[in-house]
Motif scaffolding. Structure first.
Motif, PDB file in Angstrom:
ATOM      1  N   ARG A 204      11.885   4.089  -5.079  1.00  0.00           N
ATOM      2  CA  ARG A 204      11.299   5.371  -5.462  1.00  0.00           C
ATOM      3  C   ARG A 204      12.277   5.463  -7.198  1.00  0.00           C
ATOM      4  NH1 ARG A 204       8.833  10.456  -4.937  1.00  0.00           N
ATOM      5  NH2 ARG A 204       8.147   9.717  -2.976  1.00  0.00           N
TER       6      ARG A 204
ATOM      7  N   THR B  73      -2.873   9.007  -9.921  1.00  0.00           N
ATOM      8  CA  THR B  73      -3.162   8.127  -8.784  1.00  0.00           C
ATOM      9  C   THR B  73      -3.108   6.772  -9.225  1.00  0.00           C
ATOM     10  OG1 THR B  73      -4.903   9.827  -8.105  1.00  0.00           O
ATOM     11  CG2 THR B  73      -5.286   7.799  -7.182  1.00  0.00           C
TER      12      THR B  73
ATOM     13  N   THR C 198      -4.234   3.367  -7.400  1.00  0.00           N
ATOM     14  CA  THR C 198      -5.266   2.730  -6.026  1.00  0.00           C
ATOM     15  C   THR C 198      -4.470   1.541  -5.849  1.00  0.00           C
ATOM     16  OG1 THR C 198      -6.824   1.807  -7.576  1.00  0.00           O
ATOM     17  CG2 THR C 198      -7.099   4.098  -6.566  1.00  0.00           C
ATOM     18  N   TYR C 199      -4.822   0.963  -4.699  1.00  0.00           N
ATOM     19  CA  TYR C 199      -4.330  -0.249  -3.955  1.00  0.00           C
ATOM     20  C   TYR C 199      -5.206  -1.335  -3.636  1.00  0.00           C
ATOM     21  CZ  TYR C 199      -2.129  -3.702  -1.313  1.00  0.00           C
ATOM     22  OH  TYR C 199      -1.662  -4.886  -0.577  1.00  0.00           O
TER      23      TYR C 199
ATOM     24  N   ALA D 198       2.203   1.592  -3.506  1.00  0.00           N
ATOM     25  CA  ALA D 198       1.155   2.286  -4.501  1.00  0.00           C
ATOM     26  C   ALA D 198       1.218   3.744  -4.313  1.00  0.00           C
ATOM     27  CB  ALA D 198      -0.292   1.857  -4.058  1.00  0.00           C
ATOM     28  N   GLN D 199       1.291   4.225  -3.155  1.00  0.00           N
ATOM     29  CA  GLN D 199       1.510   5.841  -3.061  1.00  0.00           C
ATOM     30  C   GLN D 199       2.566   6.460  -3.527  1.00  0.00           C
ATOM     31  OE1 GLN D 199      -0.618   7.909  -1.270  1.00  0.00           O
ATOM     32  NE2 GLN D 199       1.020   9.492  -2.115  1.00  0.00           N
ATOM     33  N   LEU D 200       3.921   5.419  -3.593  1.00  0.00           N
ATOM     34  CA  LEU D 200       4.983   6.019  -4.150  1.00  0.00           C
ATOM     35  C   LEU D 200       4.878   6.110  -5.428  1.00  0.00           C
ATOM     36  CD1 LEU D 200       8.118   4.231  -2.557  1.00  0.00           C
ATOM     37  CD2 LEU D 200       7.798   6.806  -2.946  1.00  0.00           C
TER      38      LEU D 200
ATOM     39  N   SER E 132       2.114   6.639  -7.237  1.00  0.00           N
ATOM     40  CA  SER E 132       1.166   7.895  -7.572  1.00  0.00           C
ATOM     41  C   SER E 132       2.095   9.088  -7.468  1.00  0.00           C
ATOM     42  CB  SER E 132       0.158   8.106  -6.591  1.00  0.00           C
ATOM     43  OG  SER E 132      -0.665   6.925  -6.476  1.00  0.00           O
ATOM     44  N   GLU E 133       3.081   9.292  -6.854  1.00  0.00           N
ATOM     45  CA  GLU E 133       3.798  10.242  -6.643  1.00  0.00           C
ATOM     46  C   GLU E 133       4.969  10.573  -7.843  1.00  0.00           C
ATOM     47  OE1 GLU E 133       5.940  10.392  -2.970  1.00  0.00           O
ATOM     48  OE2 GLU E 133       3.944  10.316  -1.912  1.00  0.00           O
TER      49      GLU E 133
ATOM     50  N   SER F 198       0.732  -1.202  -0.014  1.00  0.00           N
ATOM     51  CA  SER F 198      -0.065   0.035   0.170  1.00  0.00           C
ATOM     52  C   SER F 198       0.958   1.217  -0.141  1.00  0.00           C
ATOM     53  CB  SER F 198      -0.933  -0.120   1.211  1.00  0.00           C
ATOM     54  OG  SER F 198      -0.258  -0.228   2.345  1.00  0.00           O
ATOM     55  N   ASP F 199       2.024   1.069   0.585  1.00  0.00           N
ATOM     56  CA  ASP F 199       2.899   2.226   0.567  1.00  0.00           C
ATOM     57  C   ASP F 199       3.563   2.378  -0.646  1.00  0.00           C
ATOM     58  OD1 ASP F 199       2.854   2.634   3.433  1.00  0.00           O
ATOM     59  OD2 ASP F 199       4.284   1.144   3.568  1.00  0.00           O
TER      60      ASP F 199
END
Length: 315
Positions: free
Chosen positions: A299, A243, A245-246, A233-235, A237-238, A230-231
């Motif tokens: 990243r 976006t 999603t997860y 997925a946020q990376l 997105s950035e 889930s982390d």
């Protein structure tokens, strides 16, 4: 203070098992570029793998060998001073390593052997669920068998424990990223590593004259990322500037990876076992010290491979 003396000779020849895969190829490439005087013998069980190796390493000897065929292992190890051992998931390690140890001892030329493992450090076998024991992946069961056999052999072995998930595994998740802009995977907590840097680290250890690595168990990760998916997925997105999603549910996992068939359940059981013991994972700096630089972060890897991960799937 005077530096302690290093005593390990540098191998003049190196045998790479699994040379066509994502660990063996960067290892061979590093040796080709930084130690061209070393005689390379590259092993692939697949004809297409051997053809690829011949194209990329025209000066190397490319051969086939089988863990379960002692007659093929004897000429493979003959005259080799450095040996890199990476077995595929599902390998029956008892006969495989028994055969290999016998061949290496008969050859009598090994100076330094590297063996990859995939273990949670010091994990008790009694905690391994039966479903995971029976799974063909079998790492928590099979890799300790390999280590016991190699330990008992008294051969000059260094263990490279890959205590991390490979960053290129994100390509397994590509379909949902392309079609739904969604990351679908078990929400395991894990450290990460770029397999190219594993190959380079292995090459650097073979070229190192520090004898103290022999007999050691080194756990490798990039020292910087301890993340849930889930982390990630946020990376994403950035990095992708859109976006992602997860969904980490079992239902979504089984639906997204339906082509895997029964493997889905085996993977899920393995991930559940890892989650039950996830507190063992901790970033460390062994890879950084071996490479002489900061390893690649998740990243940075995503920035490098963003276009490939989001490119349309071939029809």
């Amino acid at each position: 203070m005077q530096a302690p003396e290093n005593l390990k000779p540098i191998p003049r020849s190196v045998l790479v098992f699994g040379a066509a895969n994502h660990l063996g190829t960067p290892l061979a490439r590093y040796l080709q570029q930084h130690a061209p005087q070393i005689r390379l013998r590259l092993v692939s069980t697949r004809p297409e793998g051997r053809e690829t190796l011949r194209r990329h390493f025209p000066d190397a000897e490319v051969i086939s060998a089988n863990w379960f065929d002692p007659a093929s292992l004897k000429p493979a190890v003959q005259g080799m001073e450095g040996i890199f051992i990476n077995t595929p998931g599902g390998t029956d390690e008892q006969p495989a390593m028994t055969n290999l140890v016998a061949a290496i001892k008969e050859a009598g030329t090994a100076i330094h052997i590297l063996r990859t493992l995939g273990l949670q450090p010091e994990a008790s076998p009694r905690r391994i669920p039966e479903a995971v024991r029976q799974a063909f992946l079998g790492l928590p069961v099979q890799h300790p068998i390999a280590k016991r056999i190699l330990d008992a052999s008294d051969l000059p072995v260094t263990y490279l424990n890959l205590g991390a998930t490979f960053m290129d595994n994100f390509f397994w998740m590509k379909a949902a990223l392309v079609q739904q802009r969604k990351l679908i995977w078990h929400n395991r907590l894990i450290t990460f590593i770029d397999p190219r840097e594993v190959g380079e680290a292995a090459a650097r250890l073979l070229l190192c004259d520090n004898h103290r690595h022999i007999g050691q168990f080194h756990t490798l990760n990039n020292g910087q990322d301890l993340l849930r998916f889930s982390d990630v997925a946020q990376l994403m997105s950035e990095v992708f500037a859109e976006t992602i999603t997860y969904n980490g549910s079992k239902e979504a996992f089984f639906d997204a990876y339906a082509p895997m068939g029964e493997l889905r359940q085996l993977l899920w059981d393995f991930f559940e076992y890892e989650r039950a013991n996830e507190v063992v994972w901790a970033p460390n700096n062994f890879l950084e010290r071996t490479l002489g630089r900061k390893p690649l972060t998740v990243r940075q890897w995503l920035e490098e491979h963003a276009a490939a991960l989001l490119a349309a799937m071939p029809k």
